[in-house]
Scaffold this motif. Structure first.
Motif: not given
Length: 245
Positions: A7, A10-11, A15, A43, A47, A72-75, A77
């Protein structure tokens, strides 16, 4: 389910690799609102977000859950920076509470011992959560402890032992202060891609983003340098771009 490392990876591809240390002091009011505002505003250049023990204590479980859900809504962690270090049962119960609050990873102190650390990592990974362990902190006085010579099977410095334990227990990452780039380089050469290096101490404490990224840091942990600036978005963006070079 997807692992914490996956996760975060990925972000970070879009970002960048900046983790915001959202660590306000006791003089700050409306911590929940300010934290959520930071997530919404910053955000695109983060990350993840790290919440320290002293920030969590004044908050209730519902407030912490709202912060994690917003991230989490913005991806992003979320990392609970509580330097977890206790007997196995306490570590297990504590981490379960953190996962229920929505955290993706916890920062732990490996002084708990190798077997306890292995058990914590196994438990976290079963829940698709992560464990990041201390290796060498950013404060100048960290030398007094992390550079100490210890003898187990061989003589080595404490941070070297902590790195060995981190690799053996398959933690997701280690903390090495940005103020000690040579130690970052050592850890990077020895551990390779087995774990990620998270470095606090850029800016306010004197660490250089460019230097530590070249030395092998994977993720910058940045707090006051962003939070205390008149234009935090500009600073976050500049650091974000630095990690994408």
């Amino acid at each position: 389910m997807v692992t914490f490392k996956t996760r975060l990876s990925k972000i970070s591809k879009t970002n960048g690799k900046v983790v915001l240390a959202n660590d306000y002091d006791t003089s700050t009011s409306n911590i929940e609102a300010k934290t959520i505002q930071n997530i919404k505003k910053l955000h695109p250049f983060l990350c993840g977000i790290k919440l320290n023990f002293h920030l969590l204590l004044p908050l209730g479980s519902k407030q912490i859950s709202r912060i994690n859900k917003t991230a989490h809504r913005y991806g992003l962690q979320t990392i609970a920076d509580i330097k977890l270090n206790d007997i196995g049962n306490t570590n297990r119960v504590t981490s379960e509470h953190l996962w229920n609050l929505g955290f993706d990873a916890v920062i732990a102190n490996p002084i708990m011992g190798l077997e306890s650390l292995k058990n914590l990592v196994k438990s976290a990974h079963k829940n698709d959560r992560g464990v990041i362990t201390l290796c060498h902190m950013s404060a100048p006085e960290a030398k007094l402890s992390y550079d100490m010579e210890v003898k187990m099977k061989k003589k080595q410095q404490l941070y070297q032992l902590f790195l060995d334990w981190a690799v053996d227990s398959k933690v997701d990452g280690i903390v090495v202060g940005a103020t000690f780039p040579k130690i970052i380089e050592y850890c990077n050469k020895k551990a390779g891609k087995k774990l990620s290096i998270f470095s606090p101490g850029v800016g306010t404490q004197g660490g250089s983003a460019e230097t530590v990224l070249s030395a092998g840091t994977d993720f910058l942990i940045v707090g006051r340098t962003i939070l205390n600036d008149k234009n935090p978005t500009s600073i976050a963006k500049a650091l974000h771009l630095e990690t994408l070079k």
